[in-house]
Design a protein around this motif. Structure first.
Motif, PDB file in Angstrom:
ATOM      1  N   ALA A 195      39.417  46.496  37.015  1.00  0.00           N
ATOM      2  CA  ALA A 195      40.305  46.349  36.659  1.00  0.00           C
ATOM      3  C   ALA A 195      41.639  46.162  36.258  1.00  0.00           C
ATOM      4  O   ALA A 195      42.670  46.809  35.356  1.00  0.00           O
ATOM      5  CB  ALA A 195      40.436  48.268  37.628  1.00  0.00           C
ATOM      6  N   ASN A 196      42.305  45.608  37.351  1.00  0.00           N
ATOM      7  CA  ASN A 196      43.969  45.057  37.140  1.00  0.00           C
ATOM      8  C   ASN A 196      43.310  43.667  36.741  1.00  0.00           C
ATOM      9  O   ASN A 196      44.280  42.815  36.154  1.00  0.00           O
ATOM     10  CB  ASN A 196      44.175  44.365  39.212  1.00  0.00           C
ATOM     11  CG  ASN A 196      42.745  43.795  39.275  1.00  0.00           C
ATOM     12  OD1 ASN A 196      42.022  42.998  39.254  1.00  0.00           O
ATOM     13  ND2 ASN A 196      43.760  43.154  40.896  1.00  0.00           N
ATOM     14  N   GLY A 197      42.062  43.222  35.808  1.00  0.00           N
ATOM     15  CA  GLY A 197      41.938  41.950  34.715  1.00  0.00           C
ATOM     16  C   GLY A 197      41.363  41.165  35.990  1.00  0.00           C
ATOM     17  O   GLY A 197      41.173  39.940  35.026  1.00  0.00           O
ATOM     18  N   LEU A 198      41.647  40.587  37.201  1.00  0.00           N
ATOM     19  CA  LEU A 198      41.377  39.532  37.558  1.00  0.00           C
ATOM     20  C   LEU A 198      39.534  40.124  37.422  1.00  0.00           C
ATOM     21  O   LEU A 198      39.111  40.996  37.874  1.00  0.00           O
ATOM     22  CB  LEU A 198      41.495  39.424  39.261  1.00  0.00           C
ATOM     23  CG  LEU A 198      41.015  38.852  39.836  1.00  0.00           C
ATOM     24  CD1 LEU A 198      42.312  37.736  39.993  1.00  0.00           C
ATOM     25  CD2 LEU A 198      41.400  38.927  41.830  1.00  0.00           C
ATOM     26  N   GLU A 199      39.076  38.237  37.229  1.00  0.00           N
ATOM     27  CA  GLU A 199      37.662  37.925  37.338  1.00  0.00           C
ATOM     28  C   GLU A 199      36.985  37.410  38.546  1.00  0.00           C
ATOM     29  O   GLU A 199      37.729  36.327  38.491  1.00  0.00           O
ATOM     30  CB  GLU A 199      36.815  37.655  35.799  1.00  0.00           C
ATOM     31  CG  GLU A 199      35.347  37.690  35.769  1.00  0.00           C
ATOM     32  CD  GLU A 199      35.276  36.906  34.155  1.00  0.00           C
ATOM     33  OE1 GLU A 199      34.040  37.889  34.034  1.00  0.00           O
ATOM     34  OE2 GLU A 199      36.300  36.528  33.846  1.00  0.00           O
ATOM     35  N   LEU A 200      36.283  37.822  39.030  1.00  0.00           N
ATOM     36  CA  LEU A 200      35.676  37.049  39.826  1.00  0.00           C
ATOM     37  C   LEU A 200      33.836  36.676  39.990  1.00  0.00           C
ATOM     38  O   LEU A 200      33.111  37.256  39.509  1.00  0.00           O
ATOM     39  CB  LEU A 200      35.436  37.840  41.846  1.00  0.00           C
ATOM     40  CG  LEU A 200      36.607  38.546  41.725  1.00  0.00           C
ATOM     41  CD1 LEU A 200      36.916  38.645  42.880  1.00  0.00           C
ATOM     42  CD2 LEU A 200      38.132  36.788  42.119  1.00  0.00           C
ATOM     43  N   GLY A 201      33.524  35.495  40.557  1.00  0.00           N
ATOM     44  CA  GLY A 201      31.742  35.568  40.929  1.00  0.00           C
ATOM     45  C   GLY A 201      31.464  34.426  41.152  1.00  0.00           C
ATOM     46  O   GLY A 201      32.672  33.296  41.948  1.00  0.00           O
ATOM     47  N   LEU A 202      30.282  34.229  40.839  1.00  0.00           N
ATOM     48  CA  LEU A 202      29.638  32.643  41.221  1.00  0.00           C
ATOM     49  C   LEU A 202      29.180  32.687  40.030  1.00  0.00           C
ATOM     50  O   LEU A 202      28.758  32.495  39.450  1.00  0.00           O
ATOM     51  CB  LEU A 202      28.147  33.701  41.806  1.00  0.00           C
ATOM     52  CG  LEU A 202      27.794  32.829  42.617  1.00  0.00           C
ATOM     53  CD1 LEU A 202      27.693  32.110  43.487  1.00  0.00           C
ATOM     54  CD2 LEU A 202      25.293  33.326  43.262  1.00  0.00           C
TER      55      LEU A 202
END
Length: 299
Positions: A219-226
């Protein structure tokens, strides 16, 4: 700028820097784009800078076994890329063009010898980017050409130029699991067709790679991923001393953040190569770890 448009730009993955030791028998080094690397951005002019640092732990033969001795090296690349999505459409897709100018510094220690080179590498020109967009999906096709503009010396394995040219075809897709586009999965494939290397009269075989990613936007705009990549040389090099084909595989993690008011996106990723085997004109393939940073600005 709406988030959906920003997400499309963060996902842009058509082409990028070329490095001598990192690519699989071609110009394109896998793992550059990462999450959502299969969606073209909305109309506009964009600058993207890539900083790649690749640490080579070993060089492997055609069986995937490390060569004896202490063999290592580094490749550091800074590439400048301009993308223009024209606002025109073709076959129902948004149409764009691009160009990339890579700057490289390569240091290799192989057996008893040390090799190095630095400067401007082979330049890429992409006259076709086509991007289709749906409610929860994106598809991209692109084509372009790597020109033989960088310095090449057949006796120096660290040469920043390849000594040949490459036509690259790109096709990829991205699916968003929810209407808000907070979860996504993507795959981007690139097919490379090479010309003859003038100094050696060897024509490298065609190669194919797939970059993939599974990402989640908070929700804060941070994107995380594999993220990860898999790359194969499909044809043996014509004129080479061996019929072996190169291959490499890696897995990693990525994080990204965007500032809508400033029109800026920052992304970073780390990749660990867990398998690589040599082939082609070199007969060996590097295996190591890569750190990649991206800076994108809407112009």
């Amino acid at each position: 700028m709406p988030y959906q448009k920003l997400a499309l730009l963060t996902a842009l993955g058509i082409a990028t820097v070329a490095t001598p030791a990192f690519a699989v028998n071609g110009h394109y080094p896998p793992g550059i784009e990462g999450l959502g690397a299969a969606a073209a951005p909305p109309p506009g002019l964009y600058y993207r800078g890539y900083l790649l640092h690749y640490d080579i732990d070993e060089f492997n033969d055609a069986s995937g076994d490390a060569l004896p001795g202490n063999n290592s090296g580094t490749v550091t690349a800074l590439a400048h890329r301009l993308i223009w999505m024209t606002g025109q459409t073709f076959l129902g897709a948004d149409y764009g063009v691009e160009t990339i100018i890579p700057m490289l510094d390569t240091e290799l220690d192989v057996g008893p010898g040390s090799f190095s080179d630095d400067g401007v590498g082979d330049i890429f020109v992409g006259p076709v980017i086509l991007g289709w967009h749906g409610q929860q999906w994106d598809v991209t096709f692109a084509t372009g050409h790597w020109f033989d503009t960088g310095d090449f010396d057949a006796t120096n394995p660290a040469s920043i130029g390849k000594g040949y040219e490459t036509t690259m075809l790109t096709l990829g897709g991205m699916w968003h699991f929810d209407a808000a586009r907070t979860w996504n999965v993507s795959a981007l494939s690139r097919y490379e067709i090479k010309t003859e290397q003038g100094e050696t009269e060897i024509t490298p075989g065609d190669s194919w790679l797939v970059e993939w990613g599974l990402g989640h936007r908070l929700a804060n705009g941070l994107e995380l991923g594999l993220v990860g990549y898999d790359a194969w040389q499909l044809e043996a090099d014509d004129g080479a001393a061996t019929d072996d084909k190169a291959e490499r595989h890696a897995i990693g993690a990525e994080v990204g953040y965007f500032w809508p008011a400033a029109g800026v996106i920052l992304k970073g990723a780390y990749y660990h190569e867990y398998d690589a085997s040599g082939g082609g004109m070199r007969g060996i393939e590097s295996e190591g770890d890569a750190l990649r940073l991206q800076f994108t600005k809407f112009l």
